[in-house]
Design a protein around this motif. Structure first.
Motif, mmCIF file in Angstrom:
data_model
loop_
_atom_site.group_PDB
_atom_site.id
_atom_site.type_symbol
_atom_site.label_atom_id
_atom_site.label_comp_id
_atom_site.label_asym_id
_atom_site.label_seq_id
_atom_site.Cartn_x
_atom_site.Cartn_y
_atom_site.Cartn_z
ATOM 1 N N GLY A 118 53.029 65.881 71.416
ATOM 2 C CA GLY A 118 52.670 66.376 70.093
ATOM 3 C C GLY A 118 51.172 66.317 69.980
ATOM 4 N N PRO A 119 50.602 67.092 69.069
ATOM 5 C CA PRO A 119 49.156 67.146 68.979
ATOM 6 C C PRO A 119 48.525 65.787 68.689
ATOM 7 N N SER A 120 47.314 65.642 69.162
ATOM 8 C CA SER A 120 46.568 64.421 68.914
ATOM 9 C C SER A 120 46.473 64.190 67.401
ATOM 10 N N GLY A 121 46.785 62.982 66.956
ATOM 11 C CA GLY A 121 46.684 62.647 65.528
ATOM 12 C C GLY A 121 47.960 62.878 64.745
ATOM 13 N N VAL A 122 49.017 63.366 65.411
ATOM 14 C CA VAL A 122 50.257 63.674 64.682
ATOM 15 C C VAL A 122 51.034 62.400 64.317
ATOM 16 N N GLY A 123 50.727 61.312 65.036
ATOM 17 C CA GLY A 123 51.398 60.043 64.720
ATOM 18 C C GLY A 123 52.303 59.519 65.824
ATOM 19 N N LYS A 124 52.108 59.976 67.059
ATOM 20 C CA LYS A 124 52.967 59.517 68.165
ATOM 21 C C LYS A 124 52.859 57.999 68.353
ATOM 22 N N GLY A 125 51.617 57.533 68.383
ATOM 23 C CA GLY A 125 51.389 56.101 68.607
ATOM 24 C C GLY A 125 52.038 55.273 67.499
ATOM 25 N N THR A 126 51.895 55.732 66.270
ATOM 26 C CA THR A 126 52.430 55.007 65.113
ATOM 27 C C THR A 126 53.962 54.988 65.168
ATOM 28 N N ILE A 127 54.560 56.112 65.497
ATOM 29 C CA ILE A 127 56.025 56.205 65.577
ATOM 30 C C ILE A 127 56.549 55.296 66.699
ATOM 31 N N GLN A 159 46.601 71.131 58.013
ATOM 32 C CA GLN A 159 45.676 70.412 57.140
ATOM 33 C C GLN A 159 45.918 68.899 57.188
ATOM 34 N N GLU A 160 47.195 68.533 57.161
ATOM 35 C CA GLU A 160 47.553 67.105 57.208
ATOM 36 C C GLU A 160 47.164 66.512 58.571
ATOM 37 N N LEU A 161 47.357 67.299 59.631
ATOM 38 C CA LEU A 161 46.984 66.820 60.967
ATOM 39 C C LEU A 161 45.480 66.536 61.023
ATOM 40 N N SER A 163 43.484 65.808 58.570
ATOM 41 C CA SER A 163 43.061 64.628 57.820
ATOM 42 C C SER A 163 43.519 63.343 58.519
ATOM 43 N N ARG A 164 44.623 63.378 59.247
ATOM 44 C CA ARG A 164 45.011 62.161 59.998
ATOM 45 C C ARG A 164 44.026 61.880 61.126
ATOM 46 N N LEU A 165 43.605 62.960 61.814
ATOM 47 C CA LEU A 165 42.660 62.771 62.924
ATOM 48 C C LEU A 165 41.338 62.214 62.415
ATOM 49 N N GLY A 177 40.905 60.648 59.557
ATOM 50 C CA GLY A 177 41.179 59.324 58.985
ATOM 51 C C GLY A 177 41.271 58.238 60.048
ATOM 52 N N ARG A 178 41.756 58.592 61.251
ATOM 53 C CA ARG A 178 41.886 57.578 62.303
ATOM 54 C C ARG A 178 40.516 57.076 62.738
ATOM 55 N N GLY A 179 39.527 57.968 62.672
ATOM 56 C CA GLY A 179 38.139 57.552 62.919
ATOM 57 C C GLY A 179 37.830 57.111 64.336
ATOM 58 N N VAL A 216 59.573 66.449 62.801
ATOM 59 C CA VAL A 216 58.363 66.575 61.974
ATOM 60 C C VAL A 216 58.009 65.198 61.418
ATOM 61 N N ASN A 217 56.786 64.757 61.691
ATOM 62 C CA ASN A 217 56.350 63.459 61.164
ATOM 63 C C ASN A 217 55.665 63.660 59.815
ATOM 64 N N ASP A 218 56.522 63.755 58.783
ATOM 65 C CA ASP A 218 55.987 63.846 57.426
ATOM 66 C C ASP A 218 56.071 62.431 56.862
ATOM 67 N N ASN A 219 57.288 62.014 56.523
ATOM 68 C CA ASN A 219 57.481 60.618 56.137
ATOM 69 C C ASN A 219 57.736 59.814 57.415
ATOM 70 N N LEU A 220 56.891 58.808 57.651
ATOM 71 C CA LEU A 220 56.947 58.073 58.924
ATOM 72 C C LEU A 220 58.336 57.501 59.214
ATOM 73 N N MET A 221 58.913 56.767 58.249
ATOM 74 C CA MET A 221 60.167 56.078 58.542
ATOM 75 C C MET A 221 61.331 57.055 58.724
HETATM 76 P P1 ADP Z 1 48.645 60.108 67.891
HETATM 77 O O1 ADP Z 1 49.096 58.886 68.655
HETATM 78 O O2 ADP Z 1 49.691 61.178 67.853
HETATM 79 O O3 ADP Z 1 47.311 60.655 68.315
HETATM 80 P P2 ADP Z 1 48.338 58.187 65.692
HETATM 81 O O4 ADP Z 1 49.625 57.418 65.776
HETATM 82 O O5 ADP Z 1 47.083 57.521 66.176
HETATM 83 O O6 ADP Z 1 48.481 59.653 66.357
HETATM 84 O O7 ADP Z 1 48.176 58.614 64.150
HETATM 85 C C1 ADP Z 1 47.008 59.274 63.671
HETATM 86 C C2 ADP Z 1 46.713 58.768 62.254
HETATM 87 O O8 ADP Z 1 47.732 59.232 61.351
HETATM 88 C C3 ADP Z 1 46.703 57.237 62.148
HETATM 89 O O9 ADP Z 1 45.625 56.859 61.310
HETATM 90 C C4 ADP Z 1 48.067 56.919 61.536
HETATM 91 O O10 ADP Z 1 48.021 55.738 60.764
HETATM 92 C C5 ADP Z 1 48.324 58.140 60.644
HETATM 93 N N1 ADP Z 1 49.769 58.461 60.480
HETATM 94 C C6 ADP Z 1 50.757 58.449 61.416
HETATM 95 N N2 ADP Z 1 51.942 58.842 60.902
HETATM 96 C C7 ADP Z 1 51.708 59.144 59.599
HETATM 97 C C8 ADP Z 1 52.542 59.620 58.523
HETATM 98 N N3 ADP Z 1 53.855 59.880 58.680
HETATM 99 N N4 ADP Z 1 51.955 59.810 57.326
HETATM 100 C C9 ADP Z 1 50.627 59.589 57.152
HETATM 101 N N5 ADP Z 1 49.778 59.123 58.113
HETATM 102 C C10 ADP Z 1 50.304 58.911 59.334
#
Ligand code: ADP
Ligand code: 5GP
Length: 185
Positions: A10-19, A124-126, A128-130, A132-134, A163-168
């Motif tokens: 999935g694209p960078s910043g989509v939340g793979k690491g977090t999931i 747009q959400e992607l 802002s996550r990228l 926001g991760r900084g 689709v990673n909209d709501n994380l849980m």
């Molecule tokens: P990836 O591993 O795909 O590059 P990350 O897991 O680092 O992405 O997530 C990128 C940013 O988005 C992080 O700051 C993370 O906290 C945030 N994030 C992940 N999942 C969600 C979500 N469902 N809703 C909002 N923010 C999220």
């Protein structure tokens, strides 16, 4: 293969690491540790996030056939160590978090691998996550976004798209996929 080879892209910043962090909390998964020629980010450890190697070492691994797949991404090489994955699969479900080209090559070698594509709710959400991760400067963020269309164009070749909209909710969906796949191996 009696254990699952789970491949996440999935694209960078989509939340793979977090999931994956959530998924690991109640599963007995082993993460494959890839080799890369990119420099470690702050907080990353050699042998934990990646094996950080030189271009020369990477080239030698390719020549010796030690990589299950590899790809060049953002100017650096990334590859999956074959022996690590094959050995761990004897006893555990193994997770690979790799980009689309690598994932599709692994699927050709192991058709029973389960390909899961994590998609953003919107571009747009992607972004802002990228941001926001900084962890990347603006130029690197733009490089990563430039690859977005290509990655999204490959999602139809995956077994599942989440689709990673709501994380849980995304995590629960993935747990259901894993449960269903476990039942059929
Ligand atoms: P990836 O591993 O795909 O590059 P990350 O897991 O680092 O992405 O997530 C990128 C940013 O988005 C992080 O700051 C993370 O906290 C945030 N994030 C992940 N999942 C969600 C979500 N469902 N809703 C909002 N923010 C999220
Ligand atoms: P990052 O530099 O953000 O850690 O990773 C950049 C990209 O490389 C991500 O899309 C990640 O999934 C991918 N990647 C990480 N390891 C591998 C690998 O072993 N092989 C391939 N093909 N891609 C990888």
């Amino acid at each position: 293969m009696k254990n699952l080879l789970l491949i996440f892209s999935g694209p960078s910043g989509v939340g793979k690491g977090t999931i994956l962090q959530e998924l690991r909390k109640d599963g007995n998964f082993i993460d494959s540790v890839s080799c890369t020629t990119r420099s470690p980010r702050e907080g990353e450890l050699n042998g934990r996030e990646y094996f950080f190697v030189s271009s020369e070492q990477f080239k030698n691994m390719i020549e010796r056939g030690e990589l299950l797949e590899y790809d060049e991404h953002f100017g650096n090489f990334y590859g999956t160590p074959r022996a690590f994955v094959e050995e761990k699969l004897q006893s555990y479900d193994v997770i690979l978090e790799i980009e689309v080209n690598g994932a599709l090559s692994v699927k050709r070698a192991y058709p029973s691998a389960v390909l899961i594509f994590i998609a953003p709710p919107s571009v747009q959400e992607l972004k802002s996550r990228l941001i926001g991760r900084g962890s990347e400067d603006i130029e690197k963020i733009e490089n990563r976004l430039a690859r977005l269309d290509y990655e999204l164009s490959k999602k139809g070749e995956y077994d599942f798209v989440v689709v990673n909209d709501n994380l849980m909710e995304a995590v629960e969906e993935i747990k259901s996929i894993i449960k269903a796949q476990r039942a059929i191996i």
